[in-house]
Design an enzyme around this catalytic site. Sequence first.
Site, short mmCIF file in Angstrom:
data_model
loop_
_atom_site.label_atom_id
_atom_site.label_comp_id
_atom_site.label_asym_id
_atom_site.label_seq_id
_atom_site.Cartn_x
_atom_site.Cartn_y
_atom_site.Cartn_z
CB CYS A 2 -0.97 0.12 1.21
SG CYS A 2 -1.84 -1.44 1.51
CG HIS A 542 10.55 -35.85 -19.05
ND1 HIS A 542 10.75 -36.75 -18.48
CD2 HIS A 542 11.80 -35.26 -19.81
CE1 HIS A 542 12.06 -37.44 -18.80
NE2 HIS A 542 12.41 -36.49 -19.76
#
Length: 647
Positions: A2, A542
């Site tokens: 913030c 893979h």
Amino acid sequence: MCGIVGGIAERNVTPILMEGLRRLEYRGYDSSGMALLDSESQLQRVRAIGKIRQLENKIDALDAPFSGQLGIAHTRWATHGIPSENNAHPHICNNKVAVVHNGIIENYQSLKARQLAAGYRFTSETDTEVVAHEIFDQLKDTDDLLKAVMASLKSFEGAYALGVMSTSDPDTLVAARKGSPLVIGIGIGEHFIASDVSALLPVTQNFIFMEDGDVARLTRDKVEIFNVHSGERVDRPVKHSNLNLTSVELGAHRHYMHKEIFEQPQAVIDTLEGRMTQDQILVSSFGHNAETVFASVNRIHIIACGTSYHAGMVAKYWAEDIIGMPCQVEVASEFRYRNPVIENHTLFVTISQSGETADTLAALQQINALRQNKTTALRRRANDDPKAHLNKPDLAEAEAEALNIPTLSICNVAESSLTREADLVFLTHAGPEIGVASTKAFTTQLVALALLLTSIGKVQNRLDEGREALIAGGLQKLPNLITMALGHEEEIRQISEDFADKQHALFLGRGTMYPIALEGALKLKEISYIHAEAYPAGELKHGPLALIDEMMPVIAIAPLDDLLEKLKSNLQEVKARGGQMIVFEDERSDISSETSFKVVKATTNVGRITAPITYNILLQLLSYHVALIKGTDVDQPRNLAKSVTVE
């Protein structure tokens, strides 16, 4: 994450706070708000969801002027509670206390239960509201806002940067810091607070950087800082910032990200300046005792998050390849929650653009605590165990051994928390980086890591003068190599049009190009919201190969290196399955001869260090132009913040 801005002055602070909020937009936010003490010393507040302009519109629509000489403002990035006007800051208790907060109050639930039992009413879902109630409760016994805040802070667990004002003390602004950054801007007859320097550049270039445990009282004519634990006054130096307004303005660029991509040649020049000669790396760039420290290490452990983590991954390849030193790289949020085994003679390196990344900072603090525990245990053993037989020289030697886990921070912000915690510091000179997606910070981190590994290799005679000169020469060529890469922007812009209807993308690389592929995928997903993944090219069989079809663009990085032929075979596997191939290659890689491949012949004459840095520039441009095609908010992508200062 913030943004906080506040001020007390002899003039209306509303336009100052509004400009400060605009300059904090880059941190990421979903709502904003401002509270003032008006001429009658009454609290006035306006909050809005969305962009700062929504807050401006609400203020402009008010029947009465929204003005005051004391005020606080905030941009919120939701942690506790959804983005909503009720959850936006500032939070007010009984029209007497107003608070803005960055961080997380970890024990807010227990505090909230106690406050509910005491009759306090909650209007939000946030953790911050307990702060306002706690301070109000303390003000029942005093009108001194500083005393009330200091008493309240003892109840809070977690991290916070706070700006507080109250109708009971209308000429005082109180600020407090623990874990989240906060600076004080020094003026004449006015003083300000903000999450970072850039918010206050229109009104001052003189700043005090608050440290953990500091509580400050700001009035129009002075600033006093106290330690929350002892209550005693502390002195913090006033430092002049060399930043100026133009360094944080867009200029001719459409977005900050685009501006910062094109600032990278200069950022590299600035980071190298004073750190090397024509053919030598200056070890002293890392600190006056760097040579002694580097001589003692035999392994490296790098901790970082996000883009900085990818920089560390590149450095791992360099460390093992160039100087033959073991190097481990970890995500900070994982490291800090396990029980790591850190051997002596390990150089512990933390990397962060802001120097306030919560998990990275916590990891460094964890190492410092580990070192302290080792020395404490040795002293206790020497004092309490008669069989230890540790005389003073032996104890001193043992303590030195226990402390032999030196720490180094690579950071872009001189006065950050990370730089204060480390033994050695290397400051990158990237300049302000406003865009949420990191570009020039990443590039200068890679430059810093190249200098670090070369320095260690030099001190330990792991590389000879010829190799050092070769690396130095390559780094000196880097600004021009980046400039040449930027020259391919139009070509990349045309390729980006292919992504208009795409929702997924796959990045491939081998060796140092694998972490660059990871970084490219991160950039694309950050600012275009396309789901992007990266794999080592050898891993296609893979699993990832199952994803390949005509709707899956595959972006490959093909430098001229020992793995090129392997990569070409991987790309044929993609082609055979109808995948759309986009290849960034060296001019001599000869992938462009393949049909159905879109190829950018982007580099030539790049080395092991300059190649990953140069190719990354091309991927930055790709992600930027794809984001333009997708129509997303490039500089402030949804759900993201620039500095992750909470877990």
